[in-house]
Design an enzyme around this catalytic site. Structure first.
Site, PDB file in Angstrom:
ATOM      1  CE1 TYR A  20      27.378  43.336  33.882  1.00 13.75           C
ATOM      2  CE2 TYR A  20      28.296  41.199  34.521  1.00 13.75           C
ATOM      3  CZ  TYR A  20      28.474  42.533  34.172  1.00 13.75           C
ATOM      4  OH  TYR A  20      29.737  43.057  34.095  1.00 13.75           O
ATOM      5  CG  HIS A 110      31.187  39.211  28.997  1.00 15.62           C
ATOM      6  ND1 HIS A 110      30.802  39.822  30.172  1.00 15.62           N
ATOM      7  CD2 HIS A 110      30.102  38.511  28.569  1.00 15.62           C
ATOM      8  CE1 HIS A 110      29.542  39.499  30.453  1.00 15.62           C
ATOM      9  NE2 HIS A 110      29.098  38.697  29.491  1.00 15.62           N
ATOM     10  CG  HIS A 119      35.712  38.729  31.551  1.00 20.35           C
ATOM     11  ND1 HIS A 119      35.939  39.873  30.811  1.00 20.35           N
ATOM     12  CD2 HIS A 119      34.445  38.852  32.047  1.00 20.35           C
ATOM     13  CE1 HIS A 119      34.863  40.648  30.853  1.00 20.35           C
ATOM     14  NE2 HIS A 119      33.944  40.050  31.601  1.00 20.35           N
ATOM     15  CG  HIS A 121      30.705  36.769  33.876  1.00 13.45           C
ATOM     16  ND1 HIS A 121      30.972  37.420  35.064  1.00 13.45           N
ATOM     17  CD2 HIS A 121      31.051  37.642  32.894  1.00 13.45           C
ATOM     18  CE1 HIS A 121      31.448  38.624  34.815  1.00 13.45           C
ATOM     19  NE2 HIS A 121      31.511  38.786  33.498  1.00 13.45           N
TER      20      HIS A 121
END
Length: 235
Positions: A20, A110, A119, A121
């Site tokens: 993801y 992203h 942002h 992750h």
């Protein structure tokens, strides 16, 4: 900035989560949202394919073991994509360093829908990379007195709530330093609204997809919840 711990039994496996954030596999259709991805401090068997590490964690970690820790943090929109990437990469490297030793990690930046919500992750393992050569099935076993006969030891530094508070404070320092170097006056504050003296109800993080819907005028449950909180404060 949000932080979550993932244990076995969660609906999202480590490998799926890695797919993801890296926008690959079933999430490849959103690859245009990916600005940058990388990993660090991986054992030798996961240096080429970082997904191998997170897949092995799901296969070999103990039944009651925590699989990984996840951080998500917004990047200053004032910075250029290159500056955002450099800031995120530096912060992730810093987060992977503990008093017990360095931890394997993967991260992805992203763009955010309409570039309004850039942002990062971060997936971080609690297993310390001590430099001992281990096969994947041994890496995730319980540590032994003889490091070569047991798994990679786990750190406890990521467990307390204080760790997330430290992450938020450190992120504010690093982000504000980057903004200062880039000549921007904007600053972020990791403190609660009450601590900042702001009389406003805390809102729920919308996330990129929900935020995009709200900008188009589509009312969502999260958006409605935020509006209700704001209305209650006004009343």
């Amino acid at each position: 900035q949000t932080g979550k711990a993932r244990s076995r039994g969660a609906t999202v496996t480590p490998a799926v989560r890695a797919d993801y954030i890296g926008r690959c596999g079933r999430y490849a259709s959103d690859h245009s949202q990916l600005l940058h991805k990388d990993h660090g401090i991986m054992p030798a068997w996961a240096l080429i394919a970082r997904r191998d590490y997170w897949e092995a964690a799901d296969v070999h970690e103990r039944a009651n073991g925590r699989l990984f820790k996840q951080l998500e943090f917004a990047l200053p929109k004032e910075l250029s994509p290159e500056q955002q990437t450099a800031l995120a990469a530096s912060f992730c490297r810093e987060m992977a360093q503990t008093k017990d030793g360095p931890l394997p990690y993967s991260f992805a930046v992203h763009k955010g829908h309409d570039k309004e919500n850039p942002h990062c992750h971060l997936l971080i393992s609690e297993r310390i990379n001590d430099g001992v050569s281990r096969a994947p099935n041994l890496w995730f076993k319980r540590a032994a007195k003889d490091p070569a006969k047991g798994g990679a030891k786990k750190t406890n530094e990521l467990r307390p709530r204080e760790w997330l508070l430290h992450c938020r404070e450190l992120w504010a320092e690093r982000a504000n330093h980057a903004l200062r170097l880039a000549g921007h006056e904007a600053r972020i504050d990791h403190r609660t609204l009450e601590a900042q003296g702001i009389d406003r109800a805390p809102t729920t993080h919308l996330g990129p997809s929900v935020a995009a819907m709200e900008r188009k005028g589509i009312r969502t449950m999260r958006g409605n919840r935020n509006r209700q909180r704001e209305a209650a404060v006004l009343q």
